[in-house]
Design an enzyme around this catalytic site. Sequence first.
Site, PDB file in Angstrom:
ATOM      1  N   ALA A   1       0.740  -1.099   0.012  1.00  0.00           N
ATOM      2  CA  ALA A   1      -0.001  -0.065   0.231  1.00  0.00           C
ATOM      3  C   ALA A   1       1.004   1.246  -0.022  1.00  0.00           C
ATOM      4  O   ALA A   1       0.572   2.497   0.597  1.00  0.00           O
ATOM      5  CB  ALA A   1      -0.962  -0.131   1.110  1.00  0.00           C
TER       6      ALA A   1
ATOM      7  N   ARG B   1      -4.108   8.510  -9.833  1.00  0.00           N
ATOM      8  CA  ARG B   1      -5.289   8.421 -10.673  1.00  0.00           C
ATOM      9  C   ARG B   1      -6.623   8.785 -10.008  1.00  0.00           C
ATOM     10  O   ARG B   1      -7.758   9.018 -10.334  1.00  0.00           O
ATOM     11  CB  ARG B   1      -5.513   7.036 -11.502  1.00  0.00           C
TER      12      ARG B   1
ATOM     13  N   GLY C   1       8.901   0.363  -6.794  1.00  0.00           N
ATOM     14  CA  GLY C   1       8.049  -0.729  -7.414  1.00  0.00           C
ATOM     15  C   GLY C   1       7.498  -1.746  -6.462  1.00  0.00           C
ATOM     16  O   GLY C   1       7.777  -1.704  -5.144  1.00  0.00           O
TER      17      GLY C   1
ATOM     18  N   ASN D   1     -45.739  10.493  24.971  1.00  0.00           N
ATOM     19  CA  ASN D   1     -46.063  10.957  23.468  1.00  0.00           C
ATOM     20  C   ASN D   1     -45.257  12.214  23.184  1.00  0.00           C
ATOM     21  O   ASN D   1     -45.821  13.301  24.059  1.00  0.00           O
ATOM     22  CB  ASN D   1     -47.499  10.653  23.292  1.00  0.00           C
TER      23      ASN D   1
END
Length: 431
Positions: A9, A15, A81, A350
């Site tokens: 990673a 891109r 690489g 309520n």
Amino acid sequence: MALSVVILAAGQGTRMKSDTPKVLHEISGKPMLFHAIDAALQLSDDITIVLYHKADMIQKKISNAYQNIKFHIQDVENFPGTGGAMKGIKTLHERTLILNGDMPLVSKGSLELLSKGNDDINMSIIELYDPSGYGRVLIDNDKIQKIVEQKDCTQKQLEVNSVNAGVYCVSKRVLDEYIPRLNNHNTQKEYYLTDIVEMAVADNRVVSPIVVKEEEFKGVNSKLDLAEAEIIMQNRIKKELMMSGISMRFPSTIYIDSRATFEGECMLENGVTVIGACKIIKSHIKSHSVIEESHIENSSAGPFARIRPRTKLINTHIGNFVELKNSTLYGAKAGHLSYIGDSDIAQGSNIGAGVITCNYDGKAKYQTKIGKNVFVGSDSQLIAPVTIEDDVIIAAGSTVTKDISKGSLAISRAPMKSVSGFFYKFFGKGK
Ligand code: UD1
Ligand code: CA
């Protein structure tokens, strides 16, 4: 299983065109690297992640979520690489699975398939109609010869449809003997991990091709890839949930975070969004509701409910256009158009239409506590901090600024006046 895993990673991910490192872009609520780590954790107790670009940021994020993950910072200046990424890595076990951090869709089953046997190299292959961008796998007489990167291919090699999916399982001796021998004699002047294949073949070692599913091994390189991977991941999550008894109306319109869990029979209507580690038990979520980091049990919510983090609903009914945040409702009802934040509401209470808990004074947030069987009349404002004891009636339109004791009626209204005949005086008789 005695298997080590290395996840590559260190790449920049240009891109993606983003300031966020590629592997931290999220799919179904989790950075894509976390999906790879989760798959790896199911197979291994020895995981190393290779980092370089924004290493500190990525390492911090991983360390907050996982323990016992090892990190290796690649010497990208001297050894760029994928082969350079493997230099200096120490693994514990006899075999090592090498994964890319940008493959969030890889399943445990495929990784098991790739790590089986004792051959020196198992390598993943996909057959692609359009192989462009990938390294080509040259096969002669059914035997793998080598991998050639697209940029190093001859015209004829470019026509090969078998490509390297980029995941390998290798023996310790392959790592120990071949990684130090890699060179950068290629178009990109990089150290290619793929060159270990040719070296192993030259030494008569066994290199086994494992054909894998394109859908799982496609790398995510751009935001378009990210969106496509998200669709695949969502389909997987929803399929699994539906098979476990969760009903979904128009599942393609529903979004479910990979960290969310469901129990018992639940119904999700169209347009529902579930974000974060929600727990939903035996509940009905109606159309276009958004639920975030909350617990919902034996309850119904929506349509158009917004349930923000740290909300807990038990045996409760929430209706349309109700927003909740950091609140617990136990056996209560809030049917229409309310904001309930930092509140605790007990059994039988309520909340009328348009009720607002005023929890913020511009500096700090305050609690609202509502006891059992409280009737909060419509359009009331409850100015926190405030405690309303059991069996209280709050008249509609009241602004509650003080605690209310058990059994009381609270009413705060300007007295209403009715002036007879005023309309005609004002507009005249002819209207
Ligand atoms: C690589 C393979 C190619 C294969 C393809 C599959 C090589 C030389 N080529 O190419 O044969 O078809 O994957 O997706 O291996 N990384 C590092 N350090 C680096 C460079 C890359 O850690 O110096 C990491 C990246 O973060 C990424 C992974 O390695 O997670 C793959 O790198 P990427 O540049 O995408 O390789 P490809 O050129 O796609
Ligand atoms: Ca790639």
